[in-house]
Design an enzyme around this catalytic site. Structure first.
Site, PDB file in Angstrom:
ATOM      1  N   GLU A 112      41.628  74.351  55.445  1.00 20.96           N
ATOM      2  CA  GLU A 112      42.042  75.539  54.711  1.00 20.96           C
ATOM      3  C   GLU A 112      43.383  75.287  54.037  1.00 20.96           C
ATOM      4  O   GLU A 112      44.287  74.675  54.613  1.00 20.96           O
ATOM      5  CB  GLU A 112      42.120  76.747  55.645  1.00 20.96           C
ATOM      6  CG  GLU A 112      40.749  77.197  56.105  1.00 20.96           C
ATOM      7  CD  GLU A 112      40.760  78.537  56.831  1.00 20.96           C
ATOM      8  OE1 GLU A 112      39.756  79.259  56.719  1.00 20.96           O
ATOM      9  OE2 GLU A 112      41.753  78.867  57.502  1.00 20.96           O
ATOM     10  N   CYS A 126      50.511  75.995  50.794  1.00 19.50           N
ATOM     11  CA  CYS A 126      50.548  75.539  52.186  1.00 19.50           C
ATOM     12  C   CYS A 126      49.377  74.590  52.393  1.00 19.50           C
ATOM     13  O   CYS A 126      48.214  75.004  52.343  1.00 19.50           O
ATOM     14  CB  CYS A 126      50.461  76.740  53.128  1.00 19.50           C
ATOM     15  SG  CYS A 126      50.516  76.320  54.876  1.00 19.50           S
ATOM     16  N   CYS A 133      44.089  70.301  65.395  1.00 12.79           N
ATOM     17  CA  CYS A 133      45.449  70.032  65.835  1.00 12.79           C
ATOM     18  C   CYS A 133      45.423  69.665  67.316  1.00 12.79           C
ATOM     19  O   CYS A 133      44.573  70.148  68.073  1.00 12.79           O
ATOM     20  CB  CYS A 133      46.324  71.267  65.604  1.00 12.79           C
ATOM     21  SG  CYS A 133      48.092  70.986  65.841  1.00 12.79           S
ATOM     22  N   CYS A 137      49.844  74.919  70.501  1.00 10.98           N
ATOM     23  CA  CYS A 137      50.879  75.950  70.574  1.00 10.98           C
ATOM     24  C   CYS A 137      50.196  77.269  70.919  1.00 10.98           C
ATOM     25  O   CYS A 137      49.226  77.665  70.273  1.00 10.98           O
ATOM     26  CB  CYS A 137      51.634  76.050  69.256  1.00 10.98           C
ATOM     27  SG  CYS A 137      52.553  74.534  68.853  1.00 10.98           S
ATOM     28  N   CYS A 140      49.400  80.082  68.282  1.00 12.72           N
ATOM     29  CA  CYS A 140      48.865  79.643  66.990  1.00 12.72           C
ATOM     30  C   CYS A 140      47.347  79.543  67.032  1.00 12.72           C
ATOM     31  O   CYS A 140      46.781  78.830  67.868  1.00 12.72           O
ATOM     32  CB  CYS A 140      49.468  78.288  66.624  1.00 12.72           C
ATOM     33  SG  CYS A 140      48.928  77.631  65.030  1.00 12.72           S
ATOM     34  N   GLY A 188      47.390  71.122  61.454  1.00 12.61           N
ATOM     35  CA  GLY A 188      47.777  69.797  61.909  1.00 12.61           C
ATOM     36  C   GLY A 188      49.273  69.568  61.994  1.00 12.61           C
ATOM     37  O   GLY A 188      50.088  70.369  61.542  1.00 12.61           O
ATOM     38  N   CYS A 362      50.666  82.742  58.413  1.00 11.96           N
ATOM     39  CA  CYS A 362      51.160  81.661  59.252  1.00 11.96           C
ATOM     40  C   CYS A 362      50.513  81.719  60.632  1.00 11.96           C
ATOM     41  O   CYS A 362      50.526  82.742  61.302  1.00 11.96           O
ATOM     42  CB  CYS A 362      52.677  81.781  59.376  1.00 11.96           C
ATOM     43  SG  CYS A 362      53.433  80.474  60.352  1.00 11.96           S
TER      44      CYS A 362
END
Length: 384
Positions: A112, A126, A133, A137, A140, A188, A362
């Site tokens: 994306e 972005c 990933c 986190c 996230c 990532g 985000c």
């Protein structure tokens, strides 16, 4: 009676896919033209410069469009190489103008990419550096998707090309750009794919192509300390640190990479980042989590942690996603946090959430093959 097995039609290894010239650096392009017999070595630099301009300044996807390249050379290029864009599986536009593309670069490889208007000089893209990933986190959404693989330089550059196709920005404008900044803040960890990220930045920043200044390119890392020096030396880009906590105990939970590279090591690596200064400040990203890291004491601890570093702090209201246990801090709490940072001399803009309605904000990016369709998710969420 004897029998023989006819294997003349047995499955044979498939020929490798043609190289996409969009992902080659200038030197890589020159070498590729020589190795493919497109032109002799003594003419390769000139021919590479011609082809480069068509790819990265004019954005062509057909060798036949290269009008100052001889037809026999066009044919040789088409036989050996490709300029094809990846498949845009889905394009969404938020009510605030944010655009998100789901891009399939190969079977099973989906990423994306998000364009955010009115960010930076004009608008920021972005981009992703990996499919999935490894960092996990806890706040996230992207981190809940397992790593599939690193993206190639061509796949990183392709995200910029797809956005510029959609924005109508070919040939590369000198002024009045709609896409003026690039942030490696998508899917990532860029520093785990530094070679391809660095090559992509070389391509994107070349003055005879897309021509984006390296000072308008920001690479965000969760803190892969051993690669910070190399990042600065190889790319000369702006540095952003996904920080989110001021002590190791909390950051170990929010950003598990901290267990490997704790804050003391991270801060030392940041202070040694090549080119760091008032003209090239580091950006600390700090997501605001209600009751977790948003107290006045945490704000004062943050001031102490980054003391002496040329920096600004981006305060990011947490963007919710289905299944998360976190909540966004109250707006007054965020403003109080920012006031403490401002009083200490640090610019601390509060990032306005963009693209929440299409899960483009985000921490919300996640490959479509790994999630419920966005339309279903929007029905599950009541986020304005």
């Amino acid at each position: 009676m004897s029998h023989s097995l006819d294997i003349s039609h047995a499955a044979r290894p498939q020929a490798a896919a043609p190289v996409n010239l969009s992902g080659l650096t200038r030197e890589g392009l020159r070498q590729a033209l020589i190795e493919a017999g497109v032109c002799p070595p003594e003419k390769a630099r000139m021919r590479a410069s011609q082809v480069w301009g068509w790819i990265h300044h004019y954005g062509v996807t057909d060798f036949a469009a290269m009008t100052n390249v001889a037809r026999d050379m066009q044919a040789k290029l088409a036989e050996a190489f490709t300029l094809a864009r990846p498949e845009v599986v889905e394009r969404q536009v938020s009510k605030d103008g944010t655009r998100k593309w789901l891009i399939r670069t190969a079977p099973g490889i989906e990423i994306e990419t998000v364009y955010i208007p009115d960010v930076g000089r004009a608008g920021a893209l972005c981009v992703s550096s990996q499919v999935g990933c490894t960092l996990n986190c806890s706040f996230c959404h992207t981190g809940t998707q397992k790593l599939v693989r690193n993206l190639t330089a061509a796949e990183i550059v392709a995200q910029v090309q797809v956005a510029r196709d959609d924005l109508g920005e070919w040939p590369s404008p000198k002024e009045d750009r709609r896409l003026s900044n690039i942030v490696f803040m998508g899917m990532g960890e860029p520093l785990y794919n530094l070679d391809n990220v660095a090559d992509a930045i070389d391509i994107i920043s070349d003055n005879e192509g897309i021509a984006l200044s390296r000072r308008r390119i920001t690479v965000s890392t969760s803190g892969v300390v051993p690669q910070l020096q190399a990042l600065g030396e190889r790319t000369q880009t702006m540095l952003a640190i996904s920080l989110h906590a001021t002590n190791d105990a909390l950051r170990d939970v929010l950003v598990p990479l901290n267990k490997k590279y704790p804050l003391e090591q991270l801060m030392a690596g940041i202070r040694a980042y090549p080119g760091l200064g008032n003209a090239r400040r580091v950006t600390f990203e700090y997501v605001m989590l209600k009751g977790v890291n948003d107290s006045p004491d945490e704000a004062r601890a943050l001031v102490k942690l980054i003391s002496g570093i040329p920096a600004k702090v981006n305060l990011i209201p947490f963007n919710p996603w289905p299944g998360t246990d976190y909540e966004c801090s109250d707006w007054k709490t965020i403003e109080k946090f920012a006031a403490i940072l401002n009083k200490a001399g640090y610019a601390s803009p509060i990032r306005t959430p963009r693209g929440r309605d299409i899960l483009a904000a985000c921490g919300q990016l996640k490959s479509e093959s790994e999630k419920i369709r966005a339309s279903a998710l929007r029905a599950m969420m009541s986020v304005d």
